[in-house]
Structures are given as structure tokens and as C-alpha cells.
Design an enzyme around this catalytic site. Structure first.
Site, mmCIF file in Angstrom:
data_model
loop_
_atom_site.group_PDB
_atom_site.id
_atom_site.type_symbol
_atom_site.label_atom_id
_atom_site.label_comp_id
_atom_site.label_asym_id
_atom_site.label_seq_id
_atom_site.Cartn_x
_atom_site.Cartn_y
_atom_site.Cartn_z
ATOM 1 N N TRP A 74 0.546 33.626 -29.036
ATOM 2 C CA TRP A 74 1.663 34.315 -28.368
ATOM 3 C C TRP A 74 2.478 33.321 -27.548
ATOM 4 O O TRP A 74 3.617 33.601 -27.175
ATOM 5 C CB TRP A 74 1.144 35.417 -27.446
ATOM 6 C CG TRP A 74 0.586 36.600 -28.164
ATOM 7 C CD1 TRP A 74 -0.730 36.932 -28.279
ATOM 8 C CD2 TRP A 74 1.311 37.628 -28.863
ATOM 9 N NE1 TRP A 74 -0.867 38.099 -29.007
ATOM 10 C CE2 TRP A 74 0.373 38.545 -29.381
ATOM 11 C CE3 TRP A 74 2.671 37.856 -29.114
ATOM 12 C CZ2 TRP A 74 0.727 39.673 -30.127
ATOM 13 C CZ3 TRP A 74 3.027 38.975 -29.850
ATOM 14 C CH2 TRP A 74 2.070 39.870 -30.348
ATOM 15 N N ASP A 123 -4.630 25.819 -40.794
ATOM 16 C CA ASP A 123 -3.762 25.074 -39.877
ATOM 17 C C ASP A 123 -2.930 24.036 -40.629
ATOM 18 O O ASP A 123 -3.358 23.513 -41.655
ATOM 19 C CB ASP A 123 -4.637 24.390 -38.805
ATOM 20 C CG ASP A 123 -3.812 23.941 -37.614
ATOM 21 O OD1 ASP A 123 -2.730 24.510 -37.375
ATOM 22 O OD2 ASP A 123 -4.252 23.007 -36.909
ATOM 23 N N GLY A 124 -1.753 23.742 -40.067
ATOM 24 C CA GLY A 124 -0.925 22.671 -40.613
ATOM 25 C C GLY A 124 0.375 23.126 -41.263
ATOM 26 O O GLY A 124 1.118 22.299 -41.804
ATOM 27 N N LEU A 126 -14.748 41.131 -52.971
ATOM 28 C CA LEU A 126 -14.511 40.212 -51.853
ATOM 29 C C LEU A 126 -14.128 41.028 -50.628
ATOM 30 O O LEU A 126 -13.320 41.953 -50.730
ATOM 31 C CB LEU A 126 -13.364 39.242 -52.196
ATOM 32 C CG LEU A 126 -12.956 38.271 -51.079
ATOM 33 C CD1 LEU A 126 -14.017 37.193 -50.879
ATOM 34 C CD2 LEU A 126 -11.612 37.603 -51.389
ATOM 35 N N SER A 128 -3.742 33.662 -33.516
ATOM 36 C CA SER A 128 -4.701 33.701 -32.411
ATOM 37 C C SER A 128 -4.053 34.338 -31.184
ATOM 38 O O SER A 128 -2.818 34.368 -31.056
ATOM 39 C CB SER A 128 -5.169 32.284 -32.075
ATOM 40 O OG SER A 128 -4.173 31.593 -31.341
ATOM 41 N N HIS A 150 5.053 28.478 -42.898
ATOM 42 C CA HIS A 150 4.261 29.709 -42.851
ATOM 43 C C HIS A 150 4.384 30.478 -44.167
ATOM 44 O O HIS A 150 3.421 31.070 -44.650
ATOM 45 C CB HIS A 150 4.693 30.580 -41.667
ATOM 46 C CG HIS A 150 4.432 29.937 -40.335
ATOM 47 N ND1 HIS A 150 3.249 29.291 -40.043
ATOM 48 C CD2 HIS A 150 5.199 29.818 -39.209
ATOM 49 C CE1 HIS A 150 3.297 28.809 -38.795
ATOM 50 N NE2 HIS A 150 4.480 29.111 -38.285
ATOM 51 N N ARG A 188 -11.318 20.999 -34.252
ATOM 52 C CA ARG A 188 -11.681 21.928 -33.174
ATOM 53 C C ARG A 188 -11.688 23.342 -33.727
ATOM 54 O O ARG A 188 -11.180 23.597 -34.824
ATOM 55 C CB ARG A 188 -10.714 21.801 -32.000
ATOM 56 C CG ARG A 188 -9.247 21.982 -32.373
ATOM 57 C CD ARG A 188 -8.346 21.899 -31.124
ATOM 58 N NE ARG A 188 -6.929 21.862 -31.495
ATOM 59 C CZ ARG A 188 -6.177 20.762 -31.456
ATOM 60 N NH1 ARG A 188 -6.689 19.614 -31.060
ATOM 61 N NH2 ARG A 188 -4.907 20.819 -31.807
ATOM 62 N N GLU A 226 -21.812 25.532 -41.421
ATOM 63 C CA GLU A 226 -21.480 24.150 -41.760
ATOM 64 C C GLU A 226 -19.980 23.990 -41.528
ATOM 65 O O GLU A 226 -19.186 24.845 -41.941
ATOM 66 C CB GLU A 226 -21.817 23.870 -43.232
ATOM 67 C CG GLU A 226 -23.292 23.952 -43.538
ATOM 68 C CD GLU A 226 -24.109 22.902 -42.787
ATOM 69 O OE1 GLU A 226 -23.613 21.778 -42.597
ATOM 70 O OE2 GLU A 226 -25.241 23.218 -42.393
ATOM 71 N N ARG A 280 3.491 21.370 -39.532
ATOM 72 C CA ARG A 280 3.639 19.940 -39.848
ATOM 73 C C ARG A 280 4.006 19.741 -41.313
ATOM 74 O O ARG A 280 4.797 18.871 -41.664
ATOM 75 C CB ARG A 280 2.345 19.192 -39.486
ATOM 76 C CG ARG A 280 2.244 18.892 -37.993
ATOM 77 C CD ARG A 280 0.847 18.546 -37.583
ATOM 78 N NE ARG A 280 -0.015 19.717 -37.626
ATOM 79 C CZ ARG A 280 -1.339 19.679 -37.697
ATOM 80 N NH1 ARG A 280 -1.947 18.500 -37.784
ATOM 81 N NH2 ARG A 280 -2.041 20.791 -37.711
#
Ligand code: IPE
Ligand code: IPE
Ligand code: MG
Length: 251
Positions: A71, A22-23, A133, A67, A39, A189, A202, A26
Site C-alpha cells: 500500500w 518479484d521483479g 491444483l 503485500s 505487472h 528475503r 526449502e 525492474r
């Protein structure tokens, strides 16, 4: 300490790290750039983390790219996000294969643009043998939807016993539970990400915006993780993930 008790995993020798990237918006806005530039920088950050993660004990990396609720963003932003995902898959597949990274997409596939879905299928096929991975990219993903979908499969899994065990099996059989969940961008969140699989994860929240999250920041998150004491509801020395008992028997 029980950090190696990665619950009921297929992955006995590494951590499952999940990231809410996220972010981006901003980060861009602070530089007077359009959100899409954020992005784009976010994709570059993802490449750096994918490169670094297996070197520092991560064997499953699940990242939140889009997510179900995203949309709700302006159509132009949604379009650029899918364009960037498609470009990432097209340009990175060969490199990921060479690095033994297996890519899997989680989330709904029925609403993803056809051109992106083609690229998804190709990348999953080409990288299927990767063992270093497992990179899981959540696209059009909602944890609540994933849980509801898994619940709808329960009747077919009656032999698994109780509903909780069946859901646990369905939701964690590919990648196990999350050990460490990182969210960049300062919000604290979960935004409907891996709600079931993170029951005992965690949590690590950082103000760092995703485009600025690099190997050093991942190292810092892992260092903090290694200092945490995971108890899974028990007392320190007896800490075994309950899910391991519920599904596979104590290990
Ligand atoms: C995360 O960055 C990327 C996606 C949700 C697709 P944001 O676009 O949410 O960036 P902020 O939170 O607005 O800064
Ligand atoms: C979560 O970020 C989704 C992704 C990172 C893909 P959001 O920016 O959409 O979450 P909220 O709206 O701040 O909760
Ligand atoms: Mg955001």
C-alpha cells in the site's frame, strides 16, 4: 531422502510451492517501459506457471500478489495492480474451472476494493470443486498479521491443546506447510510471506525477473528441490516434520 514428507498435509500426493513473484518493475524499467507493463507481463507469467505446475507434481501453489506493505506504493501503481487482479480473475475463472484449479485468496479482505472482492468471491465459488491444483493468491497479505489473527482465535480452540499446536492447526489446515519457496527478482528475503508455514521450506532464490520465469525455470527449481535433503531437525533417516508430530501424530 524425505522429500515426500510434506508435513502434516491434506495433500499427500503433491508439493506445496510458494512464490514471491518479484521483479516486475525492474523488468519493465530495463526495457524503458512503465512499471505497469511489468505487472502485466507478470500476470502472463503467472498464467504459464499455473498451467505447468500440476504437470510437475505441484498440488498447492501460493503466490504473493500484493503485500500489506505494498500500500506504500504510489496510488496509481496500486490501482493498476488491483485492476490487473480483477481482470485476471474475470478472464481466467472459466479456464481455471475447466482445468480443475481451485482458487482461494489469502490475506485481508476488508481493504480490497469492492469490485475486486466481488470477482474474488465469484472465482472462489465457481472453482470450489477444483482438485488438480489449489491456487492460493495472497492479496493484501502479511504473514505477521495472519499469525496474529490466528492467535486471536486460540481461546476458541482450547481443545487443541497448546498454543503452538493450535496455531499450527489454524495456519496450515487449508494447504499444509510450504515445501519449496521460490523468490524471483534477485532479492534474498521473505518480505513477510508465509513465515509460519515456511518454517522448514526449502528456499530457492533466483535472479530471474518474474515476467521471465516460465515452465523451464520452475522445472529447474523443482530439480534443485529434489536434490536437497530435508531433515526437519533430525538425522537423515529419521526425518519427520515435527509439526506432524505436534498436531496430527507421526504419520
Ligand atoms: C513484484 O514486482 C510485484 C509486486 C510487488 C506487486 P515489483 O513491483 O516489486 O518489482 P520490482 O521489485 O520493483 O522490480
Ligand atoms: C514482495 O515484493 C511482495 C510481492 C511480490 C507481492 P516487494 O517488492 O514488495 O518486497 P520488498 O519491498 O523488496 O521487500
Ligand atoms: Mg519488488
Amino acid at each position: 531422502m524425505s522429500n515426500n514428507l510434506t508435513s502434516q498435509s491434506k495433500k499427500s500426493d503433491g508439493l506445496h510451492v510458494a512464490v514471491i513473484m518479484d521483479g516486475n518493475g525492474r523488468w519493465a524499467a530495463r526495457r524503458g517501459l512503465p512499471r505497469v507493463a511489468g505487472h502485466r507481463a507478470g500476470v502472463a507469467a503467472l498464467k504459464r506457471i499455473v498451467e505447468h505446475a500440476p504437470d510437475v507434481g505441484v498440488c498447492v501453489l501460493t503466490v504473493y500478489a500484493f503485500s500489506c506493505d505494498n500500500w506504500a506504493r504510489p496510488a496509481a501503481e496500486v490501482q493498476s495492480l488491483f485492476w490487473l487482479m480483477r481482470a485476471f480473475l474475470r478472464l481466467e475463472t472459466e479456464r481455471l474451472r475447466r482445468k480443475s484449479v481451485r482458487v482461494q485468496i489469502i490475506g485481508r479482505r476488508d481493504r480490497v476494493p469492492a469490485a475486486v472482492l466481488r470477482e474474488v468471491n465469484r472465482t472462489e465459488f465457481v472453482t470450489a470443486a477444483g482438485r488438480r491444483l489449489l491456487l492460493r493468491v495472497a492479496i493484501d497479505y502479511s504473514a505477521r498479521e495472519a499469525i496474529a489473527r490466528a492467535a486471536s482465535l486460540i481461546p476458541e480452540r482450547a481443545e487443541m491443546g497448546d498454543a503452538r499446536g493450535a496455531l499450527q492447526y489454524e495456519l496450515t489446515r487449508e494447504a499444509g506447510e510450504v515445501d519449496l519457496l521460490i523468490r524471483t527478482g534477485g532479492e534474498k528475503r521473505l518480505s513477510d510471506f508465509l513465515l509460519w508455514e515456511s518454517a522448514y521450506a526449502e528456499l530457492y532464490f533466483t535472479d530471474c525477473m518474474w515476467p521471465e520465469f516460465g515452465p523451464a525455470q520452475l522445472d529447474a527449481a523443482l530439480a534443485e528441490f529434489r536434490h536437497r535433503e530435508r531433515r526437519f531437525g533430525a538425522v537423515p533417516d529419521a526425518a519427520v516434520p515435527r509439526s506432524a508430530i505436534a498436531v496430527g501424530g507421526a504419520r
